[in-house]
Design a protein around this motif. Structure first.
Motif, PDB file in Angstrom:
ATOM      1  N   LEU A 178     -35.003 -86.676  66.148  1.00  0.00           N
ATOM      2  CA  LEU A 178     -34.667 -85.260  66.023  1.00  0.00           C
ATOM      3  C   LEU A 178     -34.779 -84.538  67.360  1.00  0.00           C
ATOM      4  CD1 LEU A 178     -36.354 -84.262  62.668  1.00  0.00           C
ATOM      5  CD2 LEU A 178     -33.922 -84.466  63.147  1.00  0.00           C
ATOM      6  N   LYS A 179     -35.686 -85.004  68.197  1.00  0.00           N
ATOM      7  CA  LYS A 179     -35.865 -84.387  69.511  1.00  0.00           C
ATOM      8  C   LYS A 179     -34.859 -84.897  70.532  1.00  0.00           C
ATOM      9  CE  LYS A 179     -40.712 -83.617  68.593  1.00  0.00           C
ATOM     10  NZ  LYS A 179     -42.060 -84.090  68.789  1.00  0.00           N
ATOM     11  N   ASP A 180     -34.158 -85.963  70.200  1.00  0.00           N
ATOM     12  CA  ASP A 180     -33.167 -86.546  71.102  1.00  0.00           C
ATOM     13  C   ASP A 180     -31.898 -85.702  71.099  1.00  0.00           C
ATOM     14  OD1 ASP A 180     -31.597 -88.173  72.671  1.00  0.00           O
ATOM     15  OD2 ASP A 180     -31.337 -89.732  71.150  1.00  0.00           O
ATOM     16  N   PRO A 181     -31.485 -85.142  72.252  1.00  0.00           N
ATOM     17  CA  PRO A 181     -30.275 -84.305  72.270  1.00  0.00           C
ATOM     18  C   PRO A 181     -29.000 -85.104  72.013  1.00  0.00           C
ATOM     19  CG  PRO A 181     -31.157 -84.557  74.481  1.00  0.00           C
ATOM     20  CD  PRO A 181     -32.140 -85.192  73.554  1.00  0.00           C
ATOM     21  N   GLY A 182     -29.050 -86.417  72.158  1.00  0.00           N
ATOM     22  CA  GLY A 182     -27.888 -87.248  71.876  1.00  0.00           C
ATOM     23  C   GLY A 182     -27.721 -87.531  70.399  1.00  0.00           C
ATOM     24  N   PHE A 183     -28.712 -87.183  69.606  1.00  0.00           N
ATOM     25  CA  PHE A 183     -28.644 -87.413  68.172  1.00  0.00           C
ATOM     26  C   PHE A 183     -28.332 -86.125  67.424  1.00  0.00           C
ATOM     27  CE2 PHE A 183     -30.553 -87.709  63.954  1.00  0.00           C
ATOM     28  CZ  PHE A 183     -29.938 -88.849  63.485  1.00  0.00           C
ATOM     29  N   ALA A 184     -29.144 -85.104  67.656  1.00  0.00           N
ATOM     30  CA  ALA A 184     -28.947 -83.824  66.971  1.00  0.00           C
ATOM     31  C   ALA A 184     -29.483 -82.707  67.858  1.00  0.00           C
ATOM     32  CB  ALA A 184     -29.676 -83.806  65.629  1.00  0.00           C
ATOM     33  N   SER A 185     -28.882 -81.543  67.716  1.00  0.00           N
ATOM     34  CA  SER A 185     -29.356 -80.380  68.461  1.00  0.00           C
ATOM     35  C   SER A 185     -29.750 -79.298  67.469  1.00  0.00           C
ATOM     36  CB  SER A 185     -28.285 -79.874  69.421  1.00  0.00           C
ATOM     37  OG  SER A 185     -27.110 -79.567  68.716  1.00  0.00           O
ATOM     38  N   PRO A 186     -30.869 -78.606  67.727  1.00  0.00           N
ATOM     39  CA  PRO A 186     -31.320 -77.572  66.793  1.00  0.00           C
ATOM     40  C   PRO A 186     -30.423 -76.349  66.843  1.00  0.00           C
ATOM     41  CG  PRO A 186     -32.763 -77.671  68.688  1.00  0.00           C
ATOM     42  CD  PRO A 186     -31.790 -78.791  68.835  1.00  0.00           C
TER      43      PRO A 186
END
Length: 178
Positions: free
Chosen positions: A47-55
């Motif tokens: 979840l903290k990985d910007p390549g996976f998802a962005s808040p």
């Protein structure tokens, strides 16, 4: 699956944890669409990985962050004010040696006053929801495409299974003589 790229973070009990969609480690974090059509479990690290998802940060969260910052600044000001009073009292104490009992009472009174001010500031802003981490995410386009492809494949497999179960889709045996 023509849904928007919006996923809400939900936490489940540790006993109900499932493997992560990416690394298969047990996790209790679940991303789910608002219409509850698609969900999957994912690690906090992903979840903290910007390549996976962005808040996705809402206006309410921005306002609560501003109010929280203002509250911490106000508390710091009260603490600085108290420290200055203590320094002034020490200077006066060095100059004058008055009754020590009165000084102790004044110190206790000042500490109580400081604590009351801090409590008033904190209680005045209790309406602010404390958000430690984002709760709404947008998946990276490649991850979203994987989810859409998976949903399409599941729908296609379901339609094919229904066609196989229906005997009307197969050709009938010839009834006439050759």
């Amino acid at each position: 699956m023509a849904t928007a790229n919006v996923y809400h973070l939900r936490r489940v009990a540790a006993t109900a944890s499932k493997p992560c969609y990416v690394c298969y480690k047990p996790t209790s974090s679940c991303l789910i669409t608002p219409d509850n059509r698609d969900f999957f479990y994912v690690c906090d690290g992903h979840l903290k990985d910007p390549g996976f998802a962005s808040p996705i940060v809402s206006d309410e969260e921005k306002e609560s962050d501003k109010k929280k910052d203002e509250m911490t600044k106000a508390i710091e000001e009260v603490k600085k004010e108290y420290e200055e009073k203590q320094k002034n009292k020490k200077k006066k104490k060095d100059k004058k040696d008055d009754d020590k009992k009165n000084e102790k009472k004044d110190d206790d009174k000042d500490e109580k006053e400081r604590d009351d001010k801090i409590k008033a500031i904190e209680s005045g802003d209790n309406a602010i929801p404390k958000v430690d981490e984002p709760r709404i995410f947008a998946l990276h386009k490649s991850i979203l495409q994987m989810r859409v492809t998976r949903a399409n494949n599941l729908a296609r497999a379901k339609r094919q299974a229904e066609l196989v179960k229906n005997p009307a889709t197969f050709p009938s045996v010839p009834t006439g003589l050759p």
